[in-house]
Enzyme design. Structure first.
Site, PDB file in Angstrom:
ATOM      1  N   ASP A 209      46.000  36.728  22.860  1.00 27.38           N
ATOM      2  CA  ASP A 209      46.802  36.801  21.285  1.00 27.38           C
ATOM      3  C   ASP A 209      46.539  36.662  20.289  1.00 27.38           C
ATOM      4  OD1 ASP A 209      50.079  37.410  22.970  1.00 27.38           O
ATOM      5  OD2 ASP A 209      48.725  35.759  24.315  1.00 27.38           O
TER       6      ASP A 209
ATOM      7  N   THR B 255      63.582  44.162  30.513  1.00 25.41           N
ATOM      8  CA  THR B 255      63.055  43.758  30.601  1.00 25.41           C
ATOM      9  C   THR B 255      62.499  42.875  32.412  1.00 25.41           C
ATOM     10  OG1 THR B 255      62.788  41.324  30.106  1.00 25.41           O
ATOM     11  CG2 THR B 255      65.046  41.539  30.855  1.00 25.41           C
TER      12      THR B 255
ATOM     13  N   GLY C   1      57.145  44.070  28.334  1.00 21.96           N
ATOM     14  CA  GLY C   1      57.475  44.311  26.945  1.00 21.96           C
ATOM     15  C   GLY C   1      57.847  45.661  26.325  1.00 21.96           C
TER      16      GLY C   1
ATOM     17  N   ASP D 230      57.884  42.813  17.962  1.00 17.34           N
ATOM     18  CA  ASP D 230      58.205  44.194  19.037  1.00 17.34           C
ATOM     19  C   ASP D 230      58.705  45.276  18.826  1.00 17.34           C
ATOM     20  OD1 ASP D 230      57.352  41.510  21.272  1.00 17.34           O
ATOM     21  OD2 ASP D 230      59.236  40.869  20.083  1.00 17.34           O
TER      22      ASP D 230
ATOM     23  N   THR E  40      52.831  39.471  26.724  1.00 15.90           N
ATOM     24  CA  THR E  40      52.321  38.447  27.384  1.00 15.90           C
ATOM     25  C   THR E  40      51.876  38.391  28.555  1.00 15.90           C
ATOM     26  OG1 THR E  40      51.336  38.201  25.027  1.00 15.90           O
ATOM     27  CG2 THR E  40      51.411  36.350  26.812  1.00 15.90           C
TER      28      THR E  40
END
Ligand SMILES: Nc1ncnc2c1ncn2[C@@H]1O[C@H](COP(=O)(O)O)[C@@H](O)[C@H]1OP(=O)(O)O
Ligand SMILES: [Mg+2]
Ligand SMILES: [Mg+2]
Ligand SMILES: [Mg+2]
Length: 312
Positions: free
Chosen positions: A54, A197, A222, A249, A125
């Site tokens: 990241d 999710t 994601g 996002d 992540t």
């Protein structure tokens, strides 16, 4: 037309540079995974992690875009510290073959000062650390006047389970213009596939999903990955009735989805603002629909207790 040519509209040049920077970030993400030294640190909670990938991907993207477009506002998920390089090595996107991005007439006279770029150097992540590599994307969203106007989604692990095929792909789009880098597919009629999710679920997330009576639910990681499922025709709607998603996002996925004829709003159907001073958190959730779906019908089905629970 060359990327350096200033007769090319600014938005087209930003998208072309962002594609090159996102591809380079993808190389960094794969290299760090290959070495296996992820350098995981916890951010706000145990479900909110940051890795060396990241950090390094953000440094690459932001220093590079900053060099080419110094007057734009660039906001990255990993903060100010990861936006500057001590080494002085900046990735030069002009050494890459530019892509031709057609800019709609309404966006040809933008100036750098009017542009806000939202960077998620590695979306997914949690899934990256768990080896669910195809859930990972690099997101560069371009906004102006508070609206998402362009975006780049890079999938560093696209095709990683198909040896012999080209690894990774990059999709880009301009609102009111075109989508490049993939073939779009309509989701199947007669079904209602919801994506949501897998790592940030809750009772309101589940209540919202139940309310639309899905035939199938895809729980994947994601925000970028879930919008890719809408573009690929693998899901009809993306529902996230929770405050965890941030502007970085949703900006790039929203721009590409809208360029493709879809819609992305908060869970109440209200547009998400992307100006530089907008709060980072999408506190009222996310609702996105593929082209051909009636967005308003989904907004109406979300129960009031779910909507009331998500305060701006
Ligand atoms: N509670 C949360 N805390 C931090 N990030 C979140 C949270 N919920 C969602 N996100 C971000 O939104 C993305 C989509 O969420 P989900 O996969 O749960 O649907 C996540 O990959 C994560 O982005 P990132 O991985 O870039 O930190
Ligand atoms: Mg994160
Ligand atoms: Mg993210
Ligand atoms: Mg991220």
């Amino acid at each position: 037309m060359s990327l350096a040519s200033h007769t090319t509209p600014l938005l087209s040049r930003i998208i072309s540079s962002s594609v090159a920077a996102a591809n380079q970030a993808g190389i960094i993400i794969r290299d760090i995974m290959k070495k296996g030294e992820l350098g995981i640190v916890q951010k706000e909670s145990a479900r909110d992690l940051q890795t060396e990938a990241d950090r390094a991907a953000q440094r690459c993207i932001i220093t590079s875009l900053n060099k080419h477009f110094p007057k734009m506002t660039i906001i990255g998920e990993e903060g100010e510290v990861e936006s500057s390089l001590a080494s002085g090595q900046v990735f030069d996107t002009s050494t890459h073959t530019p892509i031709n991005v057609t800019c709609p007439p309404t966006l040809t006279s933008l100036s750098e000062e009017e542009v806000v770029v939202w960077v998620d150097p590695l979306d997914g992540t949690a899934e990256y650390t768990q080896g669910l590599l195809d859930h990972v994307t690099v997101l560069i969203g371009i906004a102006s006047g508070g609206k998402a106007i362009g975006g780049v989604i890079h999938q560093p692990y696209y095709n990683y389970q198909n040896p012999g095929s080209a690894l990774g792909r990059t999709v880009w789009g301009v609102v009111g213009g075109e989508v490049g880098g993939m073939a779009m597919v309509k989701p199947p009629p007669g079904k209602l596939i919801v994506t949501t999710t897998r790592s940030h679920s809750s009772s309101t997330v589940n209540d919202a999903i139940t309310s639309v009576s899905p035939t199938e639910v895809l729980r994947v990681g994601g925000a970028g990955h879930k919008v890719m499922l809408l573009l690929e025709g693998r899901a009809h709607v993306y529902i996230f009735a929770s405050p965890g998603c941030k502007k970085w996002d949703t900006c790039a996925p929203q721009a590409i989805l809208e360029a493709a004829g879809g819609v992305l709003t908060d869970i109440k159907g209200i547009p998400i603002p992307y100006h530089a001073t907008a709060p980072h958190r999408n506190s009222t959730g996310v609702l996105a629909t593929a082209k051909g779906q009636d967005h308003g019908t989904f907004v109406d089905k979300i129960p009031s207790h779910v909507k009331d629970n998500l305060k701006a």
